[in-house]
Design a protein around this motif. Structure first.
Motif, mmCIF file in Angstrom:
data_model
loop_
_atom_site.group_PDB
_atom_site.id
_atom_site.type_symbol
_atom_site.label_atom_id
_atom_site.label_comp_id
_atom_site.label_asym_id
_atom_site.label_seq_id
_atom_site.Cartn_x
_atom_site.Cartn_y
_atom_site.Cartn_z
ATOM 1 N N ARG A 294 0.829 -1.204 0.000
ATOM 2 C CA ARG A 294 0.000 0.000 0.000
ATOM 3 C C ARG A 294 0.870 1.263 0.000
ATOM 4 O O ARG A 294 0.624 2.193 -0.765
ATOM 5 C CB ARG A 294 -0.931 -0.003 1.217
ATOM 6 C CG ARG A 294 -2.130 -0.930 1.090
ATOM 7 C CD ARG A 294 -2.975 -0.923 2.359
ATOM 8 N NE ARG A 294 -3.316 0.427 2.779
ATOM 9 C CZ ARG A 294 -4.280 1.172 2.237
ATOM 10 N NH1 ARG A 294 -5.013 0.689 1.241
ATOM 11 N NH2 ARG A 294 -4.528 2.391 2.685
ATOM 12 N N HIS A 295 1.891 1.284 0.832
ATOM 13 C CA HIS A 295 2.753 2.463 0.886
ATOM 14 C C HIS A 295 3.580 2.593 -0.393
ATOM 15 O O HIS A 295 3.858 3.715 -0.847
ATOM 16 C CB HIS A 295 3.670 2.399 2.108
ATOM 17 C CG HIS A 295 2.946 2.447 3.417
ATOM 18 N ND1 HIS A 295 1.786 3.171 3.597
ATOM 19 C CD2 HIS A 295 3.215 1.855 4.615
ATOM 20 C CE1 HIS A 295 1.368 3.031 4.855
ATOM 21 N NE2 HIS A 295 2.214 2.228 5.486
ATOM 22 N N LEU A 300 4.331 5.739 -5.402
ATOM 23 C CA LEU A 300 4.300 5.812 -6.869
ATOM 24 C C LEU A 300 3.231 6.789 -7.343
ATOM 25 O O LEU A 300 3.440 7.531 -8.307
ATOM 26 C CB LEU A 300 4.059 4.419 -7.449
ATOM 27 C CG LEU A 300 5.215 3.417 -7.264
ATOM 28 C CD1 LEU A 300 4.787 2.022 -7.694
ATOM 29 C CD2 LEU A 300 6.451 3.860 -8.045
ATOM 30 N N ARG A 301 2.096 6.797 -6.669
ATOM 31 C CA ARG A 301 1.040 7.754 -7.025
ATOM 32 C C ARG A 301 1.490 9.186 -6.745
ATOM 33 O O ARG A 301 1.304 10.087 -7.562
ATOM 34 C CB ARG A 301 -0.239 7.465 -6.246
ATOM 35 C CG ARG A 301 -0.967 6.197 -6.655
ATOM 36 C CD ARG A 301 -2.369 6.147 -6.020
ATOM 37 N NE ARG A 301 -3.229 7.131 -6.663
ATOM 38 C CZ ARG A 301 -3.899 8.078 -6.026
ATOM 39 N NH1 ARG A 301 -3.787 8.212 -4.709
ATOM 40 N NH2 ARG A 301 -4.666 8.915 -6.682
ATOM 41 N N ALA A 302 2.088 9.396 -5.581
ATOM 42 C CA ALA A 302 2.453 10.748 -5.166
ATOM 43 C C ALA A 302 3.524 11.363 -6.055
ATOM 44 O O ALA A 302 3.573 12.584 -6.225
ATOM 45 C CB ALA A 302 2.938 10.723 -3.716
ATOM 46 N N THR A 303 4.377 10.540 -6.639
ATOM 47 C CA THR A 303 5.500 11.051 -7.431
ATOM 48 C C THR A 303 5.281 10.927 -8.940
ATOM 49 O O THR A 303 6.144 11.331 -9.718
ATOM 50 C CB THR A 303 6.794 10.303 -7.058
ATOM 51 O OG1 THR A 303 6.609 8.884 -7.264
ATOM 52 C CG2 THR A 303 7.153 10.533 -5.590
ATOM 53 N N HIS A 378 10.172 6.229 -1.568
ATOM 54 C CA HIS A 378 9.533 7.430 -1.039
ATOM 55 C C HIS A 378 8.243 7.059 -0.293
ATOM 56 O O HIS A 378 7.985 7.564 0.809
ATOM 57 C CB HIS A 378 9.224 8.386 -2.194
ATOM 58 C CG HIS A 378 8.531 9.644 -1.795
ATOM 59 N ND1 HIS A 378 9.169 10.702 -1.183
ATOM 60 C CD2 HIS A 378 7.224 10.027 -1.917
ATOM 61 C CE1 HIS A 378 8.307 11.676 -0.952
ATOM 62 N NE2 HIS A 378 7.114 11.292 -1.386
ATOM 63 N N GLY A 379 7.460 6.193 -0.877
ATOM 64 C CA GLY A 379 6.212 5.784 -0.238
ATOM 65 C C GLY A 379 6.436 5.028 1.050
ATOM 66 O O GLY A 379 5.710 5.228 2.042
ATOM 67 N N LEU A 380 7.449 4.146 1.069
ATOM 68 C CA LEU A 380 7.742 3.375 2.273
ATOM 69 C C LEU A 380 8.282 4.272 3.377
ATOM 70 O O LEU A 380 7.909 4.126 4.558
ATOM 71 C CB LEU A 380 8.746 2.259 1.958
ATOM 72 C CG LEU A 380 8.288 1.184 0.964
ATOM 73 C CD1 LEU A 380 9.390 0.157 0.747
ATOM 74 C CD2 LEU A 380 7.013 0.506 1.430
ATOM 75 N N ALA A 381 9.156 5.211 3.010
ATOM 76 C CA ALA A 381 9.774 6.085 4.004
ATOM 77 C C ALA A 381 8.747 6.988 4.667
ATOM 78 O O ALA A 381 8.833 7.271 5.875
ATOM 79 C CB ALA A 381 10.878 6.912 3.361
ATOM 80 N N ARG A 383 5.359 6.433 4.542
ATOM 81 C CA ARG A 383 4.138 5.672 4.844
ATOM 82 C C ARG A 383 2.917 6.320 4.183
ATOM 83 O O ARG A 383 1.904 6.617 4.823
ATOM 84 C CB ARG A 383 3.946 5.538 6.356
ATOM 85 C CG ARG A 383 5.094 4.833 7.052
ATOM 86 C CD ARG A 383 4.838 4.629 8.546
ATOM 87 N NE ARG A 383 3.678 3.760 8.771
ATOM 88 C CZ ARG A 383 3.710 2.422 8.729
ATOM 89 N NH1 ARG A 383 4.842 1.800 8.443
ATOM 90 N NH2 ARG A 383 2.615 1.714 8.956
ATOM 91 N N ILE A 384 3.021 6.508 2.882
ATOM 92 C CA ILE A 384 1.987 7.223 2.131
ATOM 93 C C ILE A 384 0.806 6.301 1.842
ATOM 94 O O ILE A 384 0.968 5.207 1.297
ATOM 95 C CB ILE A 384 2.563 7.787 0.821
ATOM 96 C CG1 ILE A 384 3.681 8.794 1.134
ATOM 97 C CG2 ILE A 384 1.472 8.451 -0.013
ATOM 98 C CD1 ILE A 384 4.391 9.328 -0.100
#
Length: 459
Positions: A294-295, A300-303, A378-381, A383-384
């Motif tokens: 999920r994160h 990936l979505r955020a960037t 980025h997502g893991l760091a 927790r997006i």
């Protein structure tokens, strides 16, 4: 003998030459920001020396645009006197080329400074850096790219049209999606593609007739090493182009070569394993997604918006994005759904992965891979949260995350992106965005046929 910074060993060359006395020459190939192979053809007797001391190549080779012209804004041309750097062999990439006469081999190269430091405008180093960063975090990416392409008639005097079957000259202008009988007409060509891939150590797998006349897809075996996955893709493109030419047809890797039909993507399937080899994307109970996947999707979505220039690097790339075209138009995610940008495919839990669908086949797989891995990190760091899953038709409705509307917006977004600068590294980011800005100016100055059609008698 100079110590090779790439880890190459002259024993590889000596063993290969002993095993292949018939090979007379070698293509030595280094890939630039656009993924185009640049290099030289050397004679057999030159190969040991290449492994002993590398090969000097001009720094400007990494600062070229799509047609091989210098882009001075990269800072890689006269700012540095167009001096030589040193390219070194990539271990394990010395292979024979199928069907060449006289017989030739191929060797992939990577660029280094004269002191052995990595030349960080080499796109391969960008992916290598992200793989190393993930390893430091206890994660190891695995994956595979899909290759979509068109086989076209080389005679364009009647317009761009699908190639006739190489088996018997039969021609079809229908979509023929998933038609097995249609594939038989190209069987001699695909046989040579498979043989050439095998000679390269590439596990090319399923071939299908895709969703447009003359369009095909080849899948590649899933790799536990994403560097090798990118090497597989970039080499397979060259194989398809070379073998198609030998059979009298043109292999086309434009993202959108024919206006009214679907374009060609380069989907990347990616998963992550921990240090014990466990797939950290795999849930214990099917459908109860792990925080990790999920994160990763959230990152990936955020960037995605600021990264789209990597996934759609050319003017033509942006013609591929259209509703109900199997190319995503928003940073959506979903399960077993081909209308979204980030798809969790159906399948066994142990094979759980993300299919990243925005990239066109015209993109550079090293930069695509680097950007995707950086987005996951980025997502893991941070927790997006990825937000709600898209259900049904992903082409309906909008998305709250911004996406560039065209090539120019994508260039501007990439130029100002701190994320993309970190993902590619500052030097590769500067080189890539400078090349894209120069290419945009080239296209903007071009007086296209549509201008005359619309304005010659009407303006």
């Amino acid at each position: 003998m100079t110590q090779s910074p790439s880890g190459s060993d002259i024993a590889e060359a000596e063993d290969f030459l002993a095993a292949h006395p018939e090979i007379e020459a070698f293509d030595i190939v280094l890939h630039d920001a656009n993924g185009i192979g640049r290099g030289k053809i050397i004679r057999r007797h030159e190969l040991p020396g290449l492994y002993k001391g590398g090969r000097h190549l001009p720094i400007s080779i990494l600062g070229l645009d799509i047609v091989g012209e210098d882009v001075h804004e990269t800072g890689l041309i006269w700012d540095q006197g167009d001096g030589d750097l040193r390219a070194w062999p990539i271990p394990g990439t010395l292979k024979s080329l199928h069907g060449t006469n006289p017989p030739r081999g191929e060797l992939l190269m990577s660029m280094y400074h004269l002191d052995g430091a990595e030349m960080t405008s080499d796109p391969r180093h960008a992916l290598k850096r992200q793989v190393a960063a993930m390893a430091a975090e206890g994660l190891h990416p695995a994956g595979a790219f899909e290759l979509e392409f068109f086989l076209l008639d080389p005679d364009q005097s009647q317009g761009v049209r699908p190639a006739a079957a190489v088996l018997d000259g039969r021609r079809s202008d229908w979509t023929e999606v998933y038609s097995v009988d249609h594939l038989h007409g190209m069987e001699p060509l695909f046989t040579d593609i498979y043989r050439a891939a095998e000679a390269m150590g590439i596990n090319a797998e399923t071939v299908i007739s895709e969703y447009a006349p003359g369009q095909y897809e080849l899948t590649l075996h899933y790799r536990t090493d994403v560097m090798q996955a990118a090497d597989d893709l970039i080499r397979l493109k060259r194989i398809v182009r070379m073998q198609a030419r030998r059979h009298g047809v043109t292999a086309c890797f434009m993202a959108k070569p024919i206006e009214k039909y679907a374009g060609s993507g380069m989907h990347f399937h990616v998963s992550l394993c921990d240090d014990q080899g466990r797939n950290v994307f795999a849930e214990e109970v099917e459908g109860r997604w792990t925080d990790t996947i999920r994160h990763a999707i959230g990152g990936l979505r955020a960037t995605m918006g600021e990264s789209m220039l990597v996934f759609a690097p050319h003017s033509n790339s942006w013609r591929r994005f259209a509703n109900q075209s199997y190319a995503p138009v928003s940073p959506s995610w979903g399960v077993n759904n081909r209308s979204v940008a980030l798809r969790i495919p159906a399948g066994e839990l142990k094979a759980r992965r993300i299919e990243h669908r925005p990239a066109g086949v015209d993109a550079n797989p090293y930069l695509v891979g680097a950007t995707i891995l950086a987005g996951i990190r980025h997502g893991l760091a941070h927790r997006i949260d990825p937000g709600p899953e898209t259900q049904g038709n992903g082409y309906e409705g909008g998305d709250d995350l911004p996406m560039p509307g065209d090539w120019r917006e994508a260039i501007r977004a990439a130029q100002g992106s701190a994320f993309l600068k970190e993902a590619l590294g500052p030097d590769m980011h500067r080189t890539f965005t400078a090349i894209k800005a120069a290419e945009y100016q080239r296209v903007a100055r071009w007086i296209a046929d549509v201008d005359y059609a619309l304005y010659l008698h009407n303006a």
